[in-house]
Design a protein around this motif. Structure first.
Motif, PDB file in Angstrom:
ATOM      1  N   LYS A  43      -9.348 -25.619  -0.113  1.00 55.86           N
ATOM      2  CA  LYS A  43      -8.582 -25.610  -1.363  1.00 55.86           C
ATOM      3  C   LYS A  43      -8.507 -24.160  -1.820  1.00 55.86           C
ATOM      4  O   LYS A  43      -9.513 -23.566  -2.246  1.00 55.86           O
ATOM      5  N   ILE A  44      -7.330 -23.558  -1.699  1.00 59.62           N
ATOM      6  CA  ILE A  44      -7.171 -22.147  -2.037  1.00 59.62           C
ATOM      7  C   ILE A  44      -7.295 -21.958  -3.546  1.00 59.62           C
ATOM      8  O   ILE A  44      -6.663 -22.652  -4.339  1.00 59.62           O
ATOM      9  N   VAL A  45      -8.121 -20.977  -3.937  1.00 59.17           N
ATOM     10  CA  VAL A  45      -8.332 -20.649  -5.346  1.00 59.17           C
ATOM     11  C   VAL A  45      -7.419 -19.514  -5.784  1.00 59.17           C
ATOM     12  O   VAL A  45      -6.821 -19.557  -6.849  1.00 59.17           O
ATOM     13  N   GLU A  46      -7.319 -18.478  -4.934  1.00 59.38           N
ATOM     14  CA  GLU A  46      -6.505 -17.314  -5.288  1.00 59.38           C
ATOM     15  C   GLU A  46      -6.071 -16.592  -4.022  1.00 59.38           C
ATOM     16  O   GLU A  46      -6.829 -16.502  -3.051  1.00 59.38           O
ATOM     17  N   TYR A  75     -11.150 -19.248  -1.402  1.00 53.25           N
ATOM     18  CA  TYR A  75     -11.006 -20.694  -1.225  1.00 53.25           C
ATOM     19  C   TYR A  75     -12.340 -21.402  -1.424  1.00 53.25           C
ATOM     20  O   TYR A  75     -13.409 -20.783  -1.429  1.00 53.25           O
ATOM     21  N   ARG A  76     -12.235 -22.723  -1.601  1.00 53.67           N
ATOM     22  CA  ARG A  76     -13.412 -23.594  -1.606  1.00 53.67           C
ATOM     23  C   ARG A  76     -13.305 -24.534  -0.412  1.00 53.67           C
ATOM     24  O   ARG A  76     -12.214 -24.876   0.031  1.00 53.67           O
ATOM     25  N   LYS A  77     -14.452 -24.973   0.077  1.00 55.83           N
ATOM     26  CA  LYS A  77     -14.470 -25.871   1.215  1.00 55.83           C
ATOM     27  C   LYS A  77     -13.968 -27.257   0.812  1.00 55.83           C
ATOM     28  O   LYS A  77     -14.138 -27.686  -0.328  1.00 55.83           O
ATOM     29  N   LYS A  78     -13.348 -27.945   1.766  1.00 55.16           N
ATOM     30  CA  LYS A  78     -12.787 -29.268   1.513  1.00 55.16           C
ATOM     31  C   LYS A  78     -13.847 -30.253   1.045  1.00 55.16           C
ATOM     32  O   LYS A  78     -13.603 -31.058   0.144  1.00 55.16           O
ATOM     33  N   ASP A  79     -15.029 -30.188   1.635  1.00 58.37           N
ATOM     34  CA  ASP A  79     -16.077 -31.145   1.298  1.00 58.37           C
ATOM     35  C   ASP A  79     -16.906 -30.718   0.090  1.00 58.37           C
ATOM     36  O   ASP A  79     -17.864 -31.389  -0.282  1.00 58.37           O
ATOM     37  N   ASP A  80     -16.526 -29.596  -0.542  1.00 59.17           N
ATOM     38  CA  ASP A  80     -17.239 -29.140  -1.739  1.00 59.17           C
ATOM     39  C   ASP A  80     -16.243 -28.501  -2.701  1.00 59.17           C
ATOM     40  O   ASP A  80     -16.279 -27.286  -2.948  1.00 59.17           O
ATOM     41  N   PRO A  81     -15.319 -29.309  -3.277  1.00 56.04           N
ATOM     42  CA  PRO A  81     -14.215 -28.761  -4.079  1.00 56.04           C
ATOM     43  C   PRO A  81     -14.639 -28.069  -5.356  1.00 56.04           C
ATOM     44  O   PRO A  81     -13.859 -27.311  -5.927  1.00 56.04           O
ATOM     45  N   ASP A  82     -15.858 -28.312  -5.840  1.00 53.56           N
ATOM     46  CA  ASP A  82     -16.341 -27.641  -7.036  1.00 53.56           C
ATOM     47  C   ASP A  82     -17.458 -26.657  -6.721  1.00 53.56           C
ATOM     48  O   ASP A  82     -18.147 -26.173  -7.616  1.00 53.56           O
ATOM     49  N   ALA A 134     -19.132 -23.324  -4.179  1.00 52.96           N
ATOM     50  CA  ALA A 134     -19.013 -21.869  -4.115  1.00 52.96           C
ATOM     51  C   ALA A 134     -17.631 -21.446  -3.624  1.00 52.96           C
ATOM     52  O   ALA A 134     -16.949 -22.177  -2.900  1.00 52.96           O
ATOM     53  N   ILE A 135     -17.226 -20.244  -4.033  1.00 55.19           N
ATOM     54  CA  ILE A 135     -15.942 -19.674  -3.624  1.00 55.19           C
ATOM     55  C   ILE A 135     -16.189 -18.729  -2.448  1.00 55.19           C
ATOM     56  O   ILE A 135     -17.071 -17.877  -2.502  1.00 55.19           O
ATOM     57  N   PHE A 136     -15.414 -18.902  -1.384  1.00 56.10           N
ATOM     58  CA  PHE A 136     -15.519 -18.061  -0.199  1.00 56.10           C
ATOM     59  C   PHE A 136     -14.278 -17.189  -0.093  1.00 56.10           C
ATOM     60  O   PHE A 136     -13.249 -17.453  -0.742  1.00 56.10           O
ATOM     61  N   GLY A 137     -14.368 -16.172   0.718  1.00 50.82           N
ATOM     62  CA  GLY A 137     -13.224 -15.301   0.930  1.00 50.82           C
ATOM     63  C   GLY A 137     -13.009 -15.042   2.411  1.00 50.82           C
ATOM     64  O   GLY A 137     -13.971 -14.984   3.185  1.00 50.82           O
ATOM     65  N   ILE A 138     -11.744 -14.910   2.799  1.00 52.28           N
ATOM     66  CA  ILE A 138     -11.417 -14.572   4.195  1.00 52.28           C
ATOM     67  C   ILE A 138     -10.298 -13.548   4.179  1.00 52.28           C
ATOM     68  O   ILE A 138      -9.340 -13.640   3.395  1.00 52.28           O
ATOM     69  N   GLU A 139     -10.442 -12.528   5.009  1.00 48.78           N
ATOM     70  CA  GLU A 139      -9.438 -11.471   5.083  1.00 48.78           C
ATOM     71  C   GLU A 139      -8.158 -12.003   5.722  1.00 48.78           C
ATOM     72  O   GLU A 139      -8.203 -12.792   6.679  1.00 48.78           O
ATOM     73  N   LYS A 140      -7.007 -11.571   5.201  1.00 47.11           N
ATOM     74  CA  LYS A 140      -5.727 -11.989   5.783  1.00 47.11           C
ATOM     75  C   LYS A 140      -5.582 -11.499   7.218  1.00 47.11           C
ATOM     76  O   LYS A 140      -4.857 -12.119   8.011  1.00 47.11           O
ATOM     77  N   SER A 141      -6.272 -10.402   7.536  1.00 48.12           N
ATOM     78  CA  SER A 141      -6.193  -9.864   8.899  1.00 48.12           C
ATOM     79  C   SER A 141      -6.793 -10.822   9.923  1.00 48.12           C
ATOM     80  O   SER A 141      -6.550 -10.686  11.118  1.00 48.12           O
ATOM     81  N   GLU A 142      -7.586 -11.800   9.476  1.00 46.23           N
ATOM     82  CA  GLU A 142      -8.182 -12.779  10.379  1.00 46.23           C
ATOM     83  C   GLU A 142      -7.288 -13.996  10.567  1.00 46.23           C
ATOM     84  O   GLU A 142      -7.592 -14.869  11.377  1.00 46.23           O
ATOM     85  N   LEU A 143      -6.184 -14.067   9.816  1.00 41.58           N
ATOM     86  CA  LEU A 143      -5.359 -15.269   9.801  1.00 41.58           C
ATOM     87  C   LEU A 143      -4.006 -15.045  10.456  1.00 41.58           C
ATOM     88  O   LEU A 143      -3.443 -13.944  10.410  1.00 41.58           O
ATOM     89  N   ARG A 186     -18.690  -7.983   3.582  1.00 43.36           N
ATOM     90  CA  ARG A 186     -19.393  -9.216   3.236  1.00 43.36           C
ATOM     91  C   ARG A 186     -19.501 -10.080   4.483  1.00 43.36           C
ATOM     92  O   ARG A 186     -18.505 -10.300   5.178  1.00 43.36           O
ATOM     93  N   PRO A 187     -20.681 -10.560   4.834  1.00 47.15           N
ATOM     94  CA  PRO A 187     -20.832 -11.405   6.031  1.00 47.15           C
ATOM     95  C   PRO A 187     -19.947 -12.642   5.950  1.00 47.15           C
ATOM     96  O   PRO A 187     -19.728 -13.193   4.871  1.00 47.15           O
ATOM     97  N   ALA A 188     -19.419 -13.052   7.105  1.00 46.38           N
ATOM     98  CA  ALA A 188     -18.554 -14.232   7.132  1.00 46.38           C
ATOM     99  C   ALA A 188     -19.325 -15.466   6.688  1.00 46.38           C
ATOM    100  O   ALA A 188     -20.480 -15.667   7.058  1.00 46.38           O
ATOM    101  N   GLY A 189     -18.654 -16.296   5.896  1.00 45.45           N
ATOM    102  CA  GLY A 189     -19.267 -17.541   5.452  1.00 45.45           C
ATOM    103  C   GLY A 189     -20.181 -17.405   4.256  1.00 45.45           C
ATOM    104  O   GLY A 189     -20.772 -18.385   3.814  1.00 45.45           O
ATOM    105  N   VAL A 190     -20.305 -16.196   3.706  1.00 46.32           N
ATOM    106  CA  VAL A 190     -21.156 -16.004   2.529  1.00 46.32           C
ATOM    107  C   VAL A 190     -20.301 -16.172   1.279  1.00 46.32           C
ATOM    108  O   VAL A 190     -19.256 -15.535   1.155  1.00 46.32           O
TER     109      VAL A 190
END
Length: 239
Positions: free
Chosen positions: A44-47, A55-62, A64-73, A105-109
């Motif tokens: 679920k994308i937050v921003e 984003y937030r994980k599908k199985d935990d919609p409320d 922690a917020i995670f981040g992923i670089e666009k360069s990885e997508l 920031r380490p991936a998945g943190v």
């Protein structure tokens, strides 16, 4: 097929269609992130930031917020049907080069991790649904403002009553030519003394009590605001 079996067949087809549509609607409530290694993430994308997606994980919609670089997508398919594709530009390349000196920031943190609660209040706030946090925030912020108003009222009352008592005492006090002080109206002077004592006590009770209440509720409001930031919950400022 016998004509009498047509209604049952139509009902079965309609039921299967309804189930498929419901499943599709549930799936489309989430966003899809497609990584360059072929991994597909249901989130679920937050921003969406210039170089990063929160984003937030599908199985935990409320959670922690995670981040992923666009360069990885490679792309992102939003729940509204829109598809985003990502490419590396010259500007983003130099932005990455300038940011290389900062630790990654380490991936998945998570960007914002929940701090273990220290008391019953913090436990209750962390257990509260996200859609109730804003009302709680404004409730404690209003209580903090009320405490400040009480504190200033007590302080002003103390100053005002003491000033009145001083004026009454001075107005009913005379000094003779030998420097001796005496009261022209002892009753008025005693009243002035009672006023100053009462004003001081009222100010000491109302003033500090109000400011202490303001500080406690202000700290609670700030804690709730931090929890809202952690969850990515926006709020509407109130006067």
């Amino acid at each position: 097929m016998k004509p009498s079996s047509y209604p049952a067949t139509l009902v079965l087809i309609f039921t299967l269609l309804l189930v498929n549509l419901t499943a599709f609607a549930q799936e489309s409530a989430y966003d899809l992130l497609v990584k360059k290694d072929g991994t597909i993430m249901e989130v679920k994308i937050v921003e969406i930031k210039p170089d990063e997606i929160l984003y937030r994980k599908k199985d935990d919609p409320d959670g922690a917020i995670f981040g992923i670089e666009k360069s990885e997508l490679l792309s992102a398919k939003l729940s509204n049907g829109e598809t985003l594709t990502f490419t590396v530009t010259v500007d983003s390349f130099y932005d990455k080069a300038r940011a290389a000196s900062y630790p990654a920031r380490p991936a998945g943190v998570p960007l914002y991790e929940a701090i273990p609660p220290k008391n019953e209040f913090e436990s209750g706030i962390q257990a509260l649904p996200s859609d109730q946090l804003e009302n709680k925030y404004h409730l404690y912020r209003a209580a903090s403002r009320a405490g400040k108003a009480k504190g200033w009222t007590g302080t002003i009352l103390q100053i005002g009553v003491n000033l009145i008592g001083t004026i009454i005492a001075v107005a009913n006090t005379e000094t003779d030519s030998f420097g001796n002080t005496y009261y022209t109206n002892e009753k008025a002077v005693r009243t002035a003394g009672f006023l100053m004592i009462g004003g001081t006590l009222s100010g000491l009770i109302l003033g500090p009590a109000g400011f202490v209440k303001a500080a406690k509720n202000g700290n609670k409001a700030r804690y709730i605001r931090d929890e809202m930031r952690r969850r990515g919950v926006s709020y509407q400022p109130r006067r």
